[in-house]
Design a protein around this motif. Structure first.
Motif, PDB file in Angstrom:
ATOM      1  N   UNK A 161       0.834  -1.205   0.000  1.00  0.00           N
ATOM      2  CA  UNK A 161       0.000   0.000   0.000  1.00  0.00           C
ATOM      3  C   UNK A 161       0.863   1.248   0.000  1.00  0.00           C
ATOM      4  N   UNK A 181       2.314   1.765  -3.272  1.00  0.00           N
ATOM      5  CA  UNK A 181       1.369   2.292  -4.258  1.00  0.00           C
ATOM      6  C   UNK A 181       1.233   3.807  -4.120  1.00  0.00           C
ATOM      7  N   UNK A 201       2.004   6.646  -6.814  1.00  0.00           N
ATOM      8  CA  UNK A 201       1.050   7.689  -7.196  1.00  0.00           C
ATOM      9  C   UNK A 201       1.764   9.026  -7.322  1.00  0.00           C
ATOM     10  N   UNK A 249       4.001   9.173 -10.300  1.00  0.00           N
ATOM     11  CA  UNK A 249       3.235   9.338 -11.533  1.00  0.00           C
ATOM     12  C   UNK A 249       2.702  10.763 -11.676  1.00  0.00           C
ATOM     13  N   UNK A 250       2.499  11.418 -10.544  1.00  0.00           N
ATOM     14  CA  UNK A 250       1.921  12.761 -10.596  1.00  0.00           C
ATOM     15  C   UNK A 250       2.984  13.842 -10.785  1.00  0.00           C
ATOM     16  N   UNK A 254      -3.992   7.783 -14.093  1.00  0.00           N
ATOM     17  CA  UNK A 254      -3.987   6.477 -13.435  1.00  0.00           C
ATOM     18  C   UNK A 254      -3.850   6.652 -11.926  1.00  0.00           C
ATOM     19  N   UNK A 255      -2.893   7.489 -11.530  1.00  0.00           N
ATOM     20  CA  UNK A 255      -2.673   7.701 -10.097  1.00  0.00           C
ATOM     21  C   UNK A 255      -3.917   8.290  -9.436  1.00  0.00           C
ATOM     22  N   UNK A 256      -4.551   9.243 -10.105  1.00  0.00           N
ATOM     23  CA  UNK A 256      -5.700   9.919  -9.496  1.00  0.00           C
ATOM     24  C   UNK A 256      -6.935   9.034  -9.456  1.00  0.00           C
ATOM     25  N   UNK A 308      -6.982   5.531  -9.631  1.00  0.00           N
ATOM     26  CA  UNK A 308      -6.862   4.170  -9.130  1.00  0.00           C
ATOM     27  C   UNK A 308      -6.188   4.036  -7.773  1.00  0.00           C
ATOM     28  N   UNK A 309      -5.410   5.032  -7.394  1.00  0.00           N
ATOM     29  CA  UNK A 309      -4.672   4.888  -6.138  1.00  0.00           C
ATOM     30  C   UNK A 309      -5.275   5.839  -5.100  1.00  0.00           C
ATOM     31  N   UNK A 310      -5.562   5.279  -3.912  1.00  0.00           N
ATOM     32  CA  UNK A 310      -6.087   6.154  -2.864  1.00  0.00           C
ATOM     33  C   UNK A 310      -4.926   6.737  -2.081  1.00  0.00           C
ATOM     34  N   UNK A 339      -8.977  11.022 -16.192  1.00  0.00           N
ATOM     35  CA  UNK A 339      -9.256  10.441 -14.885  1.00  0.00           C
ATOM     36  C   UNK A 339     -10.682   9.864 -14.842  1.00  0.00           C
ATOM     37  N   UNK A 352     -11.453   5.899 -14.347  1.00  0.00           N
ATOM     38  CA  UNK A 352     -12.354   5.561 -13.260  1.00  0.00           C
ATOM     39  C   UNK A 352     -13.418   4.561 -13.708  1.00  0.00           C
ATOM     40  N   UNK A 384      -7.309  -4.920 -13.514  1.00  0.00           N
ATOM     41  CA  UNK A 384      -6.110  -4.504 -12.813  1.00  0.00           C
ATOM     42  C   UNK A 384      -5.769  -5.486 -11.697  1.00  0.00           C
TER      43      UNK A 384
END
Lengths: 304, 274
Positions: free
Chosen positions: A1, A4, A8, A11-12, B89-91, B93-95, B154, B158, B165
């Motif tokens: 986690x 990940x 993120x 990637x941003x 993808x980050x926005x 799929x990832x919390x 995004x 979503x 995945x």
């Protein structure tokens, strides 16, 4: 986690970096320049002057007191008034007309695809091109609109639509409404098509008239979508530049906040003053947006 | 009564179509007129003349302006999509903490009044010696294409099923593999739609193009059309202006009509940008 989350941010990073370079930093610099006396010719030869660009008081030896700065500049406030008035009238008209077009397109009839394709055309045309097209149609000597109105007997002398003080704003409104009503109509149509059919059926079985159904059922249900469409359009209208710059150049009646800021920045050699106008423009639009969201109790659910 | 209602409805539709299409039709008609015929407000050209098109395309740098617009819009779309895919993808799929705040920030940037960044952007562009070059435009256009691209992509990501995945994660695929091997192939339609919308916005941009270029050879099409002037100050070459306008608009209209459905879904997903 954890990994990940780290991915993120990785990637941003490119996006955040680019946005910082082209939006965040330039905006901060604009605010900074508004507190200096920089001029376009030499940006580096600048002094910090505090709030002088916004408001300054000058006491003359004779005892007279002079006020200076953006906050007491009638040309600036005229531009603010022009912009806000333009935004309110254009967005109101676009919402009503967009609603009518959307309701018409929501009905089933042969040739619906053709009508939908037709209304996409104004949206697809570049703003500058539509400004030029309409400038030609609104031309005082040879424009088709004057010719038609004359032949119909609606006017008895040709009107200089884009040049005269009484009609310049009307001309800008006509072109803007023509160009952006399709966008409004498409957003409202999308909301209409999401409505559950059953509710409308039930209302009809209960004997409600189409008029009642629209006001009591349809409108409350699509209200959130309309409110969002309205704010997008309003934000766009409040920063209007290109249409007015091309359609009614150098006209006090239509000069918008963006035009005022740009001409001070790059044409009048008052870079710092133009920066102050840009900053104030940002504040005004920000405050209006917050007020609208509060009053309209709008919610953007993040991500969707 | 019912007949009357139907007639009124069709009259309304006719009015909508007429109002939407007529100005562009009239621009085409004007562009095909020449000489004194230009100044008669007729709905049909008496003699089809391509003289205006010949003038625009051969005299002056209009072709060059077209190429400039293509280069700038193409580059802006490519860069925005490239950066946008991973960000989306980050926005989507990832919390992570600050995610919804970030979405709001992205939305705000895309609705941001561009004039508020104009002075600072000018400073950066001068410092990088990019003034009066296409690179200045490519850089500055990121301010509206990038947030728009990220926002729309995004919402698309979503909507893709999570199961795909999950299977990949179980197989031990890393995030980079997931984006490039699994999402990318699925996202072609979304990329095409978003790219097209971003392309149109960049193609139409005026404020930055006017401010950051100063010579005819570096201008993009909207600025070239706005500044197109005749031999004297008082003689506006309407025929040429209309020919130039039609030339840059026809490809857009054709693209929009072909990709109608996609564009409408992209617009409503983005909600951004008139």
């Amino acid at each position: 986690m954890r990994r990940r989350v780290r991915t993120a941010w990785l990637f941003l990073t490119p996006m955040l970096f680019v946005l910082a370079v082209v939006a965040g930093w330039p905006f901060l610099r604009t605010v900074y320049y508004s507190f200096t006396d920089a001029s376009l010719a030499d940006l580096d030869a600048r002094r910090w002057v505090g709030f002088d660009n916004y408001f300054s008081v000058l006491r003359l030896p004779s005892g007279r007191v002079l006020y200076d700065g953006l906050l007491v500049d009638p040309v600036w406030w005229r531009a603010v008034w022009n912009t806000v008035r333009f935004a309110v009238v254009s967005v109101a008209c676009e919402t009503v007309l967009g609603m009518i077009v959307a309701l018409a397109l929501n009905a089933e009839f042969p040739g619906r695809g053709i009508v939908r394709a037709a209304i996409l055309i104004p949206w697809a045309i570049p703003t500058i091109v539509s400004a030029k097209m309409w400038q030609w149609m609104l031309n005082d000597q040879f424009g088709i609109i004057n010719v038609v109105l004359l032949n119909l007997g609606l006017i008895d002398t040709k009107i200089a639509w884009t040049a005269s003080a009484d009609t310049a704003m009307i001309a800008v409104l006509i072109v803007d409404i023509w160009k952006t009503t399709p966008f409004m109509a498409l957003l409202i149509l999308a909301a209409l098509q999401m409505l559950p059919r059953e509710i409308l059926e039930v209302a009809k079985l209960d004997g409600a008239s189409p008029w009642q159904i629209f006001w009591r059922v349809t409108l409350p249900l699509i209200r959130p979508a309309v409110m969002v469409a309205v704010i997008f359009r309003a934000l766009d209208a409040l920063r209007i530049f290109d249409l007015i710059y091309v359609l009614t150049p150098n006209n006090v009646q239509t000069k918008s906040m963006s035009i005022f800021a740009r001409e001070n920045l790059f044409e009048f050699d008052k870079f710092a003053y133009g920066s102050a106008a840009s900053t104030l423009l940002f504040l005004i639009i920000g405050l209006l947006t917050i007020a609208y969201i509060r009053i309209g109790r709008l919610s953007f659910d993040g991500g969707r | 009564m019912r007949m009357l209602k139907r007639a009124a409805f069709y009259l309304l539709l006719l009015a909508i179509v007429f109002l939407a299409v007529f100005p562009f039709y009239y621009a085409i008609v004007t562009s095909l007129k020449s000489g004194t015929e230009l100044f008669q407000a007729s709905l049909w050209p008496q003699s089809f003349s391509l003289a205006n098109y010949r003038n625009v395309l051969t005299e002056g740098p209009f072709l060059r302006n077209l190429v400039n617009s293509l280069i700038v819009s193409g580059a802006v779309v490519a860069i925005s999509l490239l950066i946008g895919i991973t960000a989306a993808y980050a926005l989507a799929r990832i919390r992570f903490r600050g995610r919804s705040g970030l979405m709001l920030a992205i939305l705000s940037v895309s609705m941001f009044p561009q004039v508020a960044a104009l002075a600072g952007l000018f400073e950066i562009i001068r410092a990088l010696h990019l003034y009066n070059s296409l690179l200045a435009l490519i850089l500055s256009y990121m301010i509206f294409t990038l947030p728009f691209t990220v926002w729309v992509l995004t919402t698309f990501v979503h909507d893709l099923p999570v199961e795909i995945e999950e299977a990949a994660i179980l197989d031990g695929a890393g995030p980079w593999i997931i984006v490039s091997r699994i999402f990318l192939p699925l996202m072609w339609p979304a990329l095409a739609t978003t790219g097209l919308l971003a392309f149109i916005t960049a193609w139409n941009e005026f404020l930055f193009a006017l401010t950051f270029t100063s010579t005819n050879m570096q201008r993009t099409v909207p600025v070239a059309i706005a500044l197109l002037s005749g031999n004297s100050q008082f003689e506006i070459p309407w025929g040429n202006i209309m020919a130039a306008s039609v030339t840059v608009t026809v490809p857009l209209v054709v693209l929009v009509l072909i990709f109608q459905r996609r564009i409408v879904s992209g617009l409503t997903a983005g909600g951004v940008n008139g």
